[in-house]
Design a protein around this motif. Structure first.
Motif, PDB file in Angstrom:
ATOM      1  N   LEU A 243      19.992-118.580  64.384  1.00 40.41           N
ATOM      2  CA  LEU A 243      20.799-117.365  64.492  1.00 40.41           C
ATOM      3  C   LEU A 243      20.667-116.667  65.842  1.00 40.41           C
ATOM      4  O   LEU A 243      21.425-115.725  66.111  1.00 40.41           O
ATOM      5  N   ALA A 244      19.736-117.071  66.673  1.00 36.71           N
ATOM      6  CA  ALA A 244      19.551-116.420  67.971  1.00 36.71           C
ATOM      7  C   ALA A 244      19.454-117.471  69.060  1.00 36.71           C
ATOM      8  O   ALA A 244      18.957-118.580  68.834  1.00 36.71           O
ATOM      9  N   GLY A 245      19.921-117.118  70.244  1.00 33.22           N
ATOM     10  CA  GLY A 245      19.876-118.030  71.385  1.00 33.22           C
ATOM     11  C   GLY A 245      21.133-117.914  72.217  1.00 33.22           C
ATOM     12  O   GLY A 245      22.065-117.170  71.881  1.00 33.22           O
ATOM     13  N   PRO A 246      21.200-118.653  73.325  1.00 34.22           N
ATOM     14  CA  PRO A 246      22.368-118.568  74.203  1.00 34.22           C
ATOM     15  C   PRO A 246      23.669-119.035  73.552  1.00 34.22           C
ATOM     16  O   PRO A 246      24.744-118.725  74.051  1.00 34.22           O
ATOM     17  N   HIS A 247      23.571-119.758  72.442  1.00 31.65           N
ATOM     18  CA  HIS A 247      24.782-120.170  71.729  1.00 31.65           C
ATOM     19  C   HIS A 247      25.431-119.004  70.982  1.00 31.65           C
ATOM     20  O   HIS A 247      26.514-119.154  70.432  1.00 31.65           O
ATOM     21  N   ARG A 248      24.770-117.846  70.975  1.00 29.45           N
ATOM     22  CA  ARG A 248      25.338-116.649  70.358  1.00 29.45           C
ATOM     23  C   ARG A 248      25.736-115.600  71.401  1.00 29.45           C
ATOM     24  O   ARG A 248      26.111-114.484  71.052  1.00 29.45           O
ATOM     25  N   ALA A 249      25.643-115.947  72.662  1.00 30.09           N
ATOM     26  CA  ALA A 249      25.981-115.000  73.728  1.00 30.09           C
ATOM     27  C   ALA A 249      27.474-114.678  73.709  1.00 30.09           C
ATOM     28  O   ALA A 249      28.293-115.420  73.166  1.00 30.09           O
ATOM     29  N   ASP A 250      27.825-113.565  74.326  1.00 33.70           N
ATOM     30  CA  ASP A 250      29.224-113.162  74.432  1.00 33.70           C
ATOM     31  C   ASP A 250      29.488-112.697  75.860  1.00 33.70           C
ATOM     32  O   ASP A 250      28.576-112.246  76.561  1.00 33.70           O
ATOM     33  N   LEU A 251      30.733-112.839  76.284  1.00 32.82           N
ATOM     34  CA  LEU A 251      31.160-112.384  77.603  1.00 32.82           C
ATOM     35  C   LEU A 251      32.019-111.146  77.418  1.00 32.82           C
ATOM     36  O   LEU A 251      33.040-111.183  76.729  1.00 32.82           O
ATOM     37  N   ARG A 252      31.613-110.065  78.030  1.00 37.95           N
ATOM     38  CA  ARG A 252      32.355-108.813  77.947  1.00 37.95           C
ATOM     39  C   ARG A 252      32.965-108.499  79.307  1.00 37.95           C
ATOM     40  O   ARG A 252      32.331-108.685  80.349  1.00 37.95           O
ATOM     41  N   ALA A 253      34.181-108.000  79.292  1.00 38.55           N
ATOM     42  CA  ALA A 253      34.868-107.633  80.530  1.00 38.55           C
ATOM     43  C   ALA A 253      35.372-106.196  80.426  1.00 38.55           C
ATOM     44  O   ALA A 253      35.820-105.761  79.358  1.00 38.55           O
ATOM     45  N   VAL A 254      35.303-105.504  81.537  1.00 35.82           N
ATOM     46  CA  VAL A 254      35.804-104.134  81.629  1.00 35.82           C
ATOM     47  C   VAL A 254      36.802-104.058  82.778  1.00 35.82           C
ATOM     48  O   VAL A 254      36.521-104.561  83.881  1.00 35.82           O
ATOM     49  N   TYR A 255      37.969-103.493  82.517  1.00 37.26           N
ATOM     50  CA  TYR A 255      38.961-103.223  83.560  1.00 37.26           C
ATOM     51  C   TYR A 255      38.361-102.149  84.452  1.00 37.26           C
ATOM     52  O   TYR A 255      38.301-100.981  84.091  1.00 37.26           O
ATOM     53  N   ALA A 256      37.888-102.551  85.623  1.00 36.70           N
ATOM     54  CA  ALA A 256      37.047-101.678  86.446  1.00 36.70           C
ATOM     55  C   ALA A 256      37.740-100.374  86.821  1.00 36.70           C
ATOM     56  O   ALA A 256      37.140 -99.294  86.739  1.00 36.70           O
ATOM     57  N   ALA A 257      39.001-100.441  87.248  1.00 32.54           N
ATOM     58  CA  ALA A 257      39.694 -99.246  87.728  1.00 32.54           C
ATOM     59  C   ALA A 257      39.884 -98.205  86.632  1.00 32.54           C
ATOM     60  O   ALA A 257      39.967 -97.007  86.908  1.00 32.54           O
ATOM     61  N   LYS A 258      39.945 -98.652  85.384  1.00 33.94           N
ATOM     62  CA  LYS A 258      40.156 -97.740  84.253  1.00 33.94           C
ATOM     63  C   LYS A 258      38.899 -97.531  83.423  1.00 33.94           C
ATOM     64  O   LYS A 258      38.909 -96.730  82.488  1.00 33.94           O
ATOM     65  N   ASP A 259      37.838 -98.272  83.755  1.00 32.22           N
ATOM     66  CA  ASP A 259      36.613 -98.229  82.964  1.00 32.22           C
ATOM     67  C   ASP A 259      36.933 -98.439  81.485  1.00 32.22           C
ATOM     68  O   ASP A 259      36.429 -97.721  80.611  1.00 32.22           O
ATOM     69  N   MET A 260      37.746 -99.449  81.221  1.00 34.73           N
ATOM     70  CA  MET A 260      38.214 -99.710  79.857  1.00 34.73           C
ATOM     71  C   MET A 260      37.865-101.143  79.455  1.00 34.73           C
ATOM     72  O   MET A 260      38.149-102.087  80.198  1.00 34.73           O
TER      73      MET A 260
END
Length: 356
Positions: A243-260
């Motif tokens: 249940l834990a490890g790099p196979h559970r990682a996620d990629l998050r992105a933020v629209y920098a100009a809007k901080d969204m």
């Protein structure tokens, strides 16, 4: 004009034999961006998929080797490509795994990435920021492998050891000695995976530019302390899996100009963020190895100004570009700077005609 355009394309010639809808298609590329256009179902994406298979893995559709053979013959398939100084072949016979040959000699798939780096954007990726984390991990790892081909080896080593560990968990094996060696292998591979991903994000961040496509701030989220989590196996044994490890990682992105967060952006903004990352990926690879960018139906989802901005950004890159679209008018702003190929389908077979 880029170095690739001055000295010729990364891939100068391509032949598809019994591949998808293409019985025997031969193409020559002159270094300009390639615009493949024609009606839906004509076989445009099949050309991009064939090029994507000149890299390790299952290509941009993630299809199995048996699914790529032209029907109803089912004779197997072959892709041949001509690069400056190299000849590449990949193929699979009926019921066989995919094979690779470089300059007439058998080679592992990983060897392809040392000759050619590829990035791509396909319509199925439009939901990347709102779908399950698995798709984003796959996107992250493909970008990482474009920078660090050996990332594939670390990922395979981790997956192999984890599958064995999961088998022990499902069988409710409690003896820690059975787990120790596997968890050591997983930890070594996991450290390499984590370091590689972090390096890829750093390079992407440095390569993003202020343009018509917004900057994305990226972060990898992961459950920390997974070696300790593995040591306490009760939770994993109850679940029957790790249940834990790099196979559970996620990629998050933020629209920098809007901080969204990207997941909260409009559909158009989410697409623009994706394009921004694809451009940054190609830009960061410049000079390391020949780069090919595959863009499937990307122009149809952009207004005229954004399309023109995308084409200018692509022309500024040191990369070979192949794009698809349903109509020639989608590529009008490129003018003579693009090589146009009209793809048609008749009698169940794709044909390609050079227009200019």
């Amino acid at each position: 004009m880029s170095e690739t355009q001055r000295t010729g394309p990364a891939i100068a010639g391509l032949r598809l034999s019994h591949f998808r809808s293409h019985r025997d298609t031969r193409l020559r590329f002159d270094g300009r961006p390639v615009a493949l256009y024609g009606p839906n179902g004509a076989g445009k994406t099949n050309v991009l998929e064939a090029v994507s298979l000149l890299s390790p893995g299952r290509g941009l559709r993630r299809a199995g080797a048996e699914d790529l053979s032209r029907k109803p013959e089912a004779l197997g398939w072959k892709i041949q490509a001509e690069m400056p100084g190299h000849e590449l072949e990949t193929w699979a016979g009926p019921g066989e795994a995919r094979q690779v040959r470089i300059d007439g000699k058998p080679a592992p798939q990983i060897a392809l990435s040392r000759l050619l780096r590829q990035v791509w954007l396909v319509p199925s990726m439009d939901r990347l920021w709102i779908e399950a984390a698995e798709g984003r991990r796959r996107f992250l790892d493909r970008m990482t492998m474009s920078f660090l081909p050996d990332h594939a080896d670390a990922s395979l080593a981790y997956e192999k050891a984890m599958r064995e560990r999961n088998r022990l968990l499902r069988d409710e094996v409690s003896d820690p000695a059975w787990y120790a060696a596997l968890e050591t292998q997983m930890a070594d591979a996991a450290q390499a995976i984590t370091a590689n991903r972090a390096q890829a994000l750093t390079r992407l961040s440095q390569a993003q530019s202020d343009s018509a496509f917004p900057r994305a701030d990226l972060q990898i989220t992961d459950e920390e302390g997974w070696p300790d989590a593995w040591a306490d196996r009760r939770r994993d044994m109850a679940a029957g899996r790790t249940l834990a490890g790099p196979h559970r990682a996620d990629l998050r992105a933020v629209y920098a100009a809007k901080d969204m967060p990207a997941a909260q952006c409009s559909t158009g903004e989410q697409k623009a963020l994706l394009i921004s990352l694809i451009l940054a990926n190609a830009r960061a690879l410049s000079g390391e190895a020949p780069v090919v960018i595959l863009l499937d139906e990307v122009a149809a989802h952009l207004d005229a100004d954004r399309r023109a901005a995308l084409y200018e950004a692509l022309l500024a890159l040191d990369a070979q570009v192949l794009m698809t679209g349903t109509g020639a008018e989608l590529f009008d702003s490129l003018g003579p700077r693009a090589q146009r190929l009209h793809v048609t389908e008749g009698a169940g077979e794709s044909g390609v005609k050079s227009i200019g």
